[in-house]
Write a protein that holds these residues in place. Structure first.
Motif, short mmCIF file in Angstrom:
data_model
loop_
_atom_site.label_atom_id
_atom_site.label_comp_id
_atom_site.label_asym_id
_atom_site.label_seq_id
_atom_site.Cartn_x
_atom_site.Cartn_y
_atom_site.Cartn_z
N LEU A 22 0.83 -1.21 0.00
CA LEU A 22 0.00 0.00 0.00
C LEU A 22 0.86 1.26 0.00
N ARG A 23 1.95 1.23 0.74
CA ARG A 23 2.84 2.40 0.76
C ARG A 23 3.41 2.66 -0.62
N ALA A 24 3.83 1.59 -1.30
CA ALA A 24 4.38 1.76 -2.64
C ALA A 24 3.31 2.24 -3.61
N LEU A 25 2.10 1.71 -3.48
CA LEU A 25 1.00 2.12 -4.36
C LEU A 25 0.69 3.60 -4.17
N ASP A 26 0.53 4.02 -2.92
CA ASP A 26 0.15 5.40 -2.62
C ASP A 26 1.27 6.38 -2.97
N ALA A 27 2.50 5.88 -2.99
CA ALA A 27 3.63 6.73 -3.36
C ALA A 27 3.82 6.80 -4.87
N GLY A 28 3.04 6.00 -5.61
CA GLY A 28 3.19 5.97 -7.06
C GLY A 28 4.44 5.25 -7.52
N ASP A 29 4.98 4.38 -6.65
CA ASP A 29 6.21 3.63 -6.96
C ASP A 29 5.81 2.34 -7.68
N SER A 30 5.63 2.41 -8.99
CA SER A 30 5.13 1.27 -9.75
C SER A 30 6.11 0.10 -9.73
N ALA A 31 7.39 0.38 -9.89
CA ALA A 31 8.39 -0.70 -9.90
C ALA A 31 8.46 -1.37 -8.53
N GLY A 32 8.48 -0.57 -7.48
CA GLY A 32 8.53 -1.13 -6.13
C GLY A 32 7.28 -1.91 -5.80
N PHE A 33 6.13 -1.40 -6.24
CA PHE A 33 4.87 -2.10 -6.00
C PHE A 33 4.88 -3.46 -6.69
N ASP A 34 5.28 -3.50 -7.95
CA ASP A 34 5.30 -4.76 -8.69
C ASP A 34 6.23 -5.76 -8.03
N GLU A 35 7.37 -5.28 -7.55
CA GLU A 35 8.35 -6.19 -6.91
C GLU A 35 7.79 -6.76 -5.62
N ILE A 36 7.17 -5.92 -4.81
CA ILE A 36 6.63 -6.36 -3.53
C ILE A 36 5.50 -7.37 -3.74
N VAL A 37 4.55 -7.04 -4.60
CA VAL A 37 3.39 -7.91 -4.81
C VAL A 37 3.80 -9.21 -5.47
N THR A 38 4.70 -9.15 -6.43
CA THR A 38 5.18 -10.37 -7.09
C THR A 38 5.77 -11.33 -6.07
N GLN A 39 6.53 -10.81 -5.15
CA GLN A 39 7.13 -11.65 -4.11
C GLN A 39 6.06 -12.23 -3.19
N GLN A 40 5.11 -11.42 -2.79
CA GLN A 40 4.09 -11.88 -1.86
C GLN A 40 3.09 -12.83 -2.51
N MET A 41 2.95 -12.76 -3.82
CA MET A 41 2.06 -13.68 -4.53
C MET A 41 2.51 -15.12 -4.41
N GLN A 42 3.77 -15.33 -4.13
CA GLN A 42 4.30 -16.70 -4.05
C GLN A 42 3.72 -17.47 -2.86
N THR A 43 3.29 -16.74 -1.83
CA THR A 43 2.79 -17.41 -0.63
C THR A 43 1.37 -17.00 -0.26
N ASN A 44 0.74 -16.18 -1.09
CA ASN A 44 -0.61 -15.70 -0.80
C ASN A 44 -1.52 -16.06 -1.97
N THR A 45 -2.36 -17.07 -1.77
CA THR A 45 -3.21 -17.56 -2.86
C THR A 45 -4.18 -16.50 -3.36
N GLN A 46 -4.82 -15.78 -2.45
CA GLN A 46 -5.78 -14.77 -2.88
C GLN A 46 -5.11 -13.65 -3.66
N LEU A 47 -3.94 -13.24 -3.21
CA LEU A 47 -3.19 -12.20 -3.91
C LEU A 47 -2.79 -12.70 -5.30
N ARG A 48 -2.32 -13.94 -5.37
CA ARG A 48 -1.89 -14.51 -6.65
C ARG A 48 -3.06 -14.59 -7.63
N TRP A 49 -4.21 -15.04 -7.16
CA TRP A 49 -5.37 -15.13 -8.06
C TRP A 49 -5.81 -13.74 -8.50
N THR A 50 -5.90 -12.81 -7.57
CA THR A 50 -6.38 -11.46 -7.89
C THR A 50 -5.55 -10.81 -8.98
N PHE A 51 -4.24 -10.90 -8.87
CA PHE A 51 -3.38 -10.20 -9.82
C PHE A 51 -3.17 -10.98 -11.12
#
Length: 213
Positions: A83-112
């Protein structure tokens, strides 16, 4: 399928999709134009509401469940770091954070995974940014004139609380139905008891469409 075969992604102004369908339906002799209804499932709860707001030929609308904002729903599954990366407009940082978290979060992985595909997005951040447009407001919901059935599932992991927001904003004749663990339909889109959900929908449609004629 338009998405897979024609590469046509989702769009927020769903009336642009639905109105041509209504035009075609009304050109057929086997369609009763006085009993047209629109139904939206899951994100379709937003799409159907948007369609009903701008397509006055519908005599009934069914939202299961009611969806006020896809963007708010996505924010609800993000970590504080994302959320911090999203609200800061940090697209690269946001993609990196979410991509990493998708590996262990099923709902996050499906959503994205599903979201970037359906929206034709080039990045995770781009998908979230595009989802902002799929948010209702009073000016849209108050345009709906057709009787509307808004449903909610107590255990919905995506849009919990949003059906009430849609229902409270509606000015048309409206009905609210909540499904719980007691009837086995508390999951997203009443997936645990679809026959029960269908019974509720068809009984409501009988009341609305038969009264209208």
């Amino acid at each position: 399928m338009p998405l897979r075969e024609q590469k046509l992604p989702f769009r927020y102004d769903w009336e642009a999709v639905v109105t041509p369908v209504v035009d075609y339906a009304l050109s057929r002799s086997d369609v009763d134009g006085d009993r047209l209804a629109v139904q939206g499932m899951s994100l379709g709860g937003y799409l159907a509401a948007r369609a009903a707001a701008y397509e006055p030929r519908f005599q009934a609308a069914i939202l299961y469940d009611g969806v006020w904002s896809l963007y708010d729903s996505i924010r609800g599954v993000l970590s504080l770091e994302a959320l911090r990366a999203l609200d800061a407009g940090d697209s690269a940082g946001f993609d990196e954070i979410v991509t990493q978290q998708m590996q262990t979060n099923t709902q996050l992985r499906w959503t994205f995974t599903q979201g970037t595909f359906c929206f034709g997005s080039g990045s995770l951040y781009e998908f979230v940014d595009a989802s902002r447009a799929m948010t209702l407001d009073h000016t849209v919901v108050e345009r709906i004139t057709a009787p509307t059935l808004v449903m909610e599932a107590d255990g919905d992991q995506f849009f919990r609380g949003q059906p009430e927001q849609v229902f409270d904003t509606l000015r048309s004749p409206k009905t609210f139905v909540r499904f719980t663990a007691e009837d086995g339909a508390e999951n997203h889109c009443q997936s645990g008891a679809l026959a029960h959900k269908d019974e509720v929908v068809f009984n409501w449609l009988d009341d609305i469409l038969l009264k209208a004629n």
